[in-house]
Design a protein around this motif. Structure first.
Motif, mmCIF file in Angstrom:
data_model
loop_
_atom_site.group_PDB
_atom_site.id
_atom_site.type_symbol
_atom_site.label_atom_id
_atom_site.label_comp_id
_atom_site.label_asym_id
_atom_site.label_seq_id
_atom_site.Cartn_x
_atom_site.Cartn_y
_atom_site.Cartn_z
ATOM 1 N N ILE A 58 38.040 65.912 11.975
ATOM 2 C CA ILE A 58 39.455 65.909 12.334
ATOM 3 C C ILE A 58 39.595 65.542 13.794
ATOM 4 C CG2 ILE A 58 39.441 68.415 12.818
ATOM 5 C CD1 ILE A 58 42.428 68.463 12.002
ATOM 6 N N VAL A 59 40.616 64.746 14.101
ATOM 7 C CA VAL A 59 40.971 64.497 15.496
ATOM 8 C C VAL A 59 42.314 65.161 15.732
ATOM 9 C CG1 VAL A 59 41.609 62.777 17.225
ATOM 10 C CG2 VAL A 59 39.668 62.353 15.689
ATOM 11 N N ILE A 60 42.370 65.962 16.770
ATOM 12 C CA ILE A 60 43.595 66.684 17.103
ATOM 13 C C ILE A 60 44.166 66.082 18.372
ATOM 14 C CG2 ILE A 60 44.518 68.926 17.824
ATOM 15 C CD1 ILE A 60 42.312 70.201 16.049
ATOM 16 N N VAL A 61 45.415 65.641 18.288
ATOM 17 C CA VAL A 61 46.068 65.049 19.447
ATOM 18 C C VAL A 61 46.972 66.103 20.075
ATOM 19 C CG1 VAL A 61 47.603 63.214 20.255
ATOM 20 C CG2 VAL A 61 46.013 62.772 18.366
ATOM 21 N N GLY A 62 46.602 66.532 21.272
ATOM 22 C CA GLY A 62 47.401 67.572 21.924
ATOM 23 C C GLY A 62 46.640 68.873 21.991
ATOM 24 N N ALA A 63 46.344 69.330 23.198
ATOM 25 C CA ALA A 63 45.582 70.578 23.359
ATOM 26 C C ALA A 63 46.489 71.701 23.835
ATOM 27 C CB ALA A 63 44.426 70.374 24.318
#
Lengths: 105, 435
Positions: B171-176
């Motif tokens: 998974i790639v998560i955009v926004g930390a």
């Protein structure tokens, strides 16, 4: 299935049936006033504080470290204080009586 | 003279909505929304003695539920839908609350005090509460309509994400922000390869001080999450389903599934269209009242003056939704304003519980109390005069609860006092000087 009696600070009694979950949820789902449960049971706020009647203190699940720390610093805490979101509903607590504090701080 | 005194001592507050002439004033309350703030307003109204008509208008098709577990326990399947919901299924009816879960309001006619709904119904109101919450900000770039690109705010979205996670290896998560990092923790627990892309120089940039950002970067790295800061996203690649995230510098990161968590937008349009003043959400006063004296706004859709910090802002939190719901109800019922809490927040990631009290903007000193290496510490954020503006407590509930008192009192403590753990936390309020 467990029968839980909630007694408000003004003495008003509510008896509910609960099926699993925890005592806070039983209160909130049955719209019992006085248990705020702001964090929804994440043990993050101490607004679900209740007093467990002495006869039931050893029937509920033991207090965990996080809950213990939270209780230490909550409002109006006494030896029979517990955070109701950490009290599991099971057969062992069928018939339990808990009292609700005047305020949740 | 005695009689006049006696009359004003009658519990006037208990005679809800009745004015001096004995006429009923508030008989009809409509709540636009069915989330946290809407539920609190409804609860507080009924508990406060309001017995008139109460209608709640929702658009999610299910009874009101709490959102925080959607990125935590619910996503992990440790709790189910029933435990998410605020009330048992028959408890709305028992309380005489007309809950319409699939009939959102579409327009407000302030002059005639009416609300139109999607189904075509027109409801009259004496008092109106707008609790429409917020919606996710969507990322405006190429490929953003590909399947497998998820957002997370609603139950439906959490279910979709759950399904996608079950069928993915990476998974790639955009926004930390909180949502991104909480999902990162869950995804790692589920065994996925996790990459988090963040445009800012550090994670939690908007909501946490640098020392906390550093802690979380280390925490996630220690669990095998790949965090890439100072990285923008220029698009997504894939056929019908997303296959890769394209960064601003051209690099591509492979992804079976994507989660975008880049903030929320207040649902204030219905208010603005009706001529209610909105500046970054619906403007409200200290009683959650809008520019229209019969209309209130509560929760994510509103912006309010936070007296403790002399700032007007949108306070995106469960605490705010609850507090404003109570404020609106108390004001409608002519009751005393409830005691206000400090702004507070929490986040659960792995076995780390973060509890925050206060707002740290303007803090120039960040003092650690406890042991960072043992994952049990608190960071006190002070201004130049040593006033405690905020406290971030990591697995330190005592510091959080005592901290709330310190922040509420605008208390001052020296860095030496704060970092000295031989002073019991319970003692800190006694040592503190007031601002």
């Amino acid at each position: 299935m467990a029968k839980i009696t909630f007694i408000e600070h003004n003495g008003k009694e509510h008896i509910v049936d609960a099926n699993g979950g925890n005592i806070m949820e039983a209160a909130v789902k049955n719209n019992i006033p006085g248990i705020d449960a702001d964090c929804g049971g994440a043990c993050a706020c101490a607004t679900c504080h209740v007093y467990v009647d002495d006869a039931w203190l050893d029937k509920v699940n033991p207090v965990g470290t996080m809950e213990e720390s939270m209780l230490d610093f909550a409002e109006g805490v006494s030896p029979n204080s517990r955070l109701s979101c950490q009290l599991a509903v099971n057969e062992a607590v069928d018939g339990i009586v808990v009292r609700i504090p005047a305020s949740q701080g | 003279m005695y009689f006049a005194t006696f009359v004003t001592c009658i519990p006037f507050k208990q005679i809800i909505g009745v004015n001096k002439n004995g006429q009923n004033m508030t008989q009809n309350i409509v709540i636009i929304g069915a989330g946290q703030a809407a539920t609190q307003a409804a609860n507080s109204l009924r508990q406060g003695g309001y017995n008139g008509r109460l209608v709640m208008l929702g658009d999610e098709g299910i009874a009101p539920y709490q959102r925080p577990p959607l990125s935590k326990a619910y996503l992990m399947d440790t709790i189910d839908l029933e435990r998410l919901q605020f009330r048992g299924p028959d408890q709305w009816e028992k309380d005489n609350i007309e809950l319409r879960v699939n009939d959102p309001a579409i327009a407000i006619d302030r002059e005639n005090k009416k609300v139109s709904t999607k189904s075509g119904e027109v409801l009259s109101y004496d008092k109106l509460i707008i609790a429409t919450g917020s919606r996710v900000r969507e990322i405006p770039c190429e490929g953003n309509q590909l399947r497998g690109i998820n957002y997370l705010r609603t139950l439906g979205q959490s279910d979709d994400l759950k399904t996608d996670l079950a069928n993915a290896k990476s998974i790639v998560i955009v926004g930390a922000g909180y949502v991104g990092l909480e999902v990162a923790a869950i995804a790692r627990k589920k065994g996925l390869e996790v990459t988090v892309i963040e445009a800012a120089p550090r994670v939690l940039a908007r909501v946490a001080a640098p020392i906390i950002s550093q802690f979380y970067e280390n925490l996630h790295a220690s669990h095998g999450v790949n965090i890439m800061t100072n990285c923008g996203v220029s698009g997504f690649k894939g056929d019908t389903k997303v296959e890769a995230v394209v960064l601003s510098d051209g690099r591509e990161i492979k992804a079976d599934v994507v989660l975008v968590g880049i903030g929320i937008i207040p649902n204030s349009e219905i208010a603005a269209e009706a001529g209610i003043i909105c500046n970054n959400g619906i403007d409200v006063d200290e009683n959650a009242r809008t520019s229209d004296e019969n209309i209130y706004a509560c929760g994510d859709c509103s912006n309010r003056y936070v007296e403790l910090f002399d700032v007007r802002m949108r306070l995106e939190s469960v605490h705010n939704a609850i507090e404003q719901g109570k404020l609106a109800a108390a004001n409608i019922l002519g009751q005393d304003q409830p005691k206000l809490d400090t702004p507070w927040f929490w986040s659960d990631q792995y076995d780390i519980k973060l509890q925050i009290t206060g707002l740290f903007n303007g803090a120039i000193q960040h003092i650690v109390r406890g042991n960072i290496d043992e994952n049990k510490f608190a960071v006190f954020h002070l201004d130049a005069q040593n006033r405690i503006l905020a406290i971030d407590a990591i697995n330190s509930p005592a510091e959080f609860l005592v901290g709330k008192k310190l922040v509420a009192a605008k208390a001052k403590l020296s860095p030496e006092q704060i970092s000295d753990v031989s002073i019991p936390t319970k003692e800190l309020p006694n040592l503190a000087a007031s601002a």
